[in-house]
Design a protein around this motif. Sequence first.
Motif, short mmCIF file in Angstrom:
data_model
loop_
_atom_site.label_atom_id
_atom_site.label_comp_id
_atom_site.label_asym_id
_atom_site.label_seq_id
_atom_site.Cartn_x
_atom_site.Cartn_y
_atom_site.Cartn_z
N MET A 38 45.82 34.61 56.83
CA MET A 38 45.74 33.22 57.17
C MET A 38 45.74 32.40 55.88
N ILE A 39 46.51 31.33 55.90
CA ILE A 39 46.53 30.40 54.77
C ILE A 39 45.91 29.09 55.22
N ARG A 40 45.05 28.56 54.38
CA ARG A 40 44.44 27.26 54.66
C ARG A 40 44.12 26.56 53.34
N GLU A 41 43.82 25.28 53.45
CA GLU A 41 43.43 24.53 52.25
C GLU A 41 42.13 25.10 51.70
N CYS A 42 42.03 25.05 50.40
CA CYS A 42 40.84 25.54 49.71
C CYS A 42 39.64 24.67 50.05
N GLN A 43 38.51 25.32 50.22
CA GLN A 43 37.24 24.63 50.47
C GLN A 43 36.29 24.94 49.32
N PRO A 44 35.32 24.10 49.07
CA PRO A 44 34.37 24.36 47.97
C PRO A 44 33.74 25.74 48.03
N SER A 45 33.49 26.25 49.21
CA SER A 45 32.88 27.57 49.34
C SER A 45 33.80 28.71 48.89
N ASP A 46 35.10 28.42 48.75
CA ASP A 46 36.07 29.43 48.29
C ASP A 46 36.03 29.62 46.78
N LEU A 47 35.44 28.68 46.07
CA LEU A 47 35.54 28.66 44.61
C LEU A 47 35.09 29.95 43.93
N PRO A 48 33.95 30.54 44.25
CA PRO A 48 33.57 31.79 43.55
C PRO A 48 34.61 32.91 43.71
N ALA A 49 35.09 33.12 44.92
CA ALA A 49 36.09 34.18 45.15
C ALA A 49 37.41 33.83 44.49
N LEU A 50 37.80 32.57 44.53
CA LEU A 50 39.03 32.13 43.89
C LEU A 50 38.97 32.38 42.39
N LEU A 51 37.86 32.03 41.77
CA LEU A 51 37.72 32.25 40.34
C LEU A 51 37.68 33.73 39.99
N ASP A 52 37.12 34.56 40.87
CA ASP A 52 37.15 36.01 40.65
C ASP A 52 38.58 36.52 40.63
N VAL A 53 39.39 36.06 41.59
CA VAL A 53 40.80 36.47 41.64
C VAL A 53 41.52 35.98 40.40
N TRP A 54 41.30 34.73 40.03
CA TRP A 54 41.95 34.18 38.84
C TRP A 54 41.59 34.98 37.59
N LEU A 55 40.31 35.23 37.38
CA LEU A 55 39.88 35.91 36.16
C LEU A 55 40.42 37.34 36.09
N ALA A 56 40.31 38.07 37.18
CA ALA A 56 40.81 39.46 37.18
C ALA A 56 42.32 39.50 36.98
N SER A 57 43.03 38.62 37.66
CA SER A 57 44.50 38.62 37.58
C SER A 57 45.01 38.18 36.23
N THR A 58 44.45 37.11 35.72
CA THR A 58 44.94 36.60 34.44
C THR A 58 44.57 37.54 33.29
N THR A 59 43.43 38.18 33.37
CA THR A 59 43.04 39.15 32.34
C THR A 59 43.97 40.35 32.36
N ALA A 60 44.29 40.84 33.57
CA ALA A 60 45.19 42.00 33.69
C ALA A 60 46.61 41.66 33.25
N ALA A 61 47.03 40.42 33.49
CA ALA A 61 48.40 40.02 33.15
C ALA A 61 48.59 39.74 31.66
N HIS A 62 47.49 39.61 30.94
CA HIS A 62 47.56 39.29 29.51
C HIS A 62 46.72 40.28 28.70
N PRO A 63 47.09 41.56 28.70
CA PRO A 63 46.27 42.55 28.00
C PRO A 63 46.24 42.34 26.48
N PHE A 64 47.13 41.54 25.97
CA PHE A 64 47.21 41.27 24.54
C PHE A 64 46.27 40.14 24.10
#
Length: 102
Positions: free
Chosen positions: A1-27
Motif C-alpha cells: 500500500m502506498i500513502r502519504e507520509c505521516q509524522p509517525s512514519d519518520l523513524p522507520a523512514l529514516l531507518d530505511v534512508w540511513l541503511a540504504s544510503t550507507t550501503a549505496a555509498h561504501p566509499f
Amino acid sequence: MIRECQPSDLPALLDVWLASTTAAHPFIDPLYWQQSLPLVRDSYLPDAHTWVYLENGQLLGFISVMNASFVGALFVAQQAAGRGIGSALLNEAKRHYAALSL
C-alpha cells in the motif's frame, strides 16, 4: 500500500534512508550519513511531499518530491529490493506531478 507520509512514519523512514544510503555509498564513512540524518529529518523532508510504501505495517520504501518536480529521494529497504516497490513509488509521484526530474 502506498500513502502519504505521516509524522509517525519518520523513524522507520529514516531507518530505511540511513541503511540504504550507507550501503549505496561504501566509499563514504558511515559516520557522515549518521551526522547527516538531522539535516534530512529537519530540512529536506519537511520541504518535500513524501509517499511511503507499506506492507503488513512495515515501511519498505519512500519517495520524496521537492519543489513540485524534483525527486529528491527514492529509497527501498534492502530486503525488499527488486520487487517493484521503487517503480510503484515513482508511478505514484507521477500521478501527482506532470513532470519530474532527478
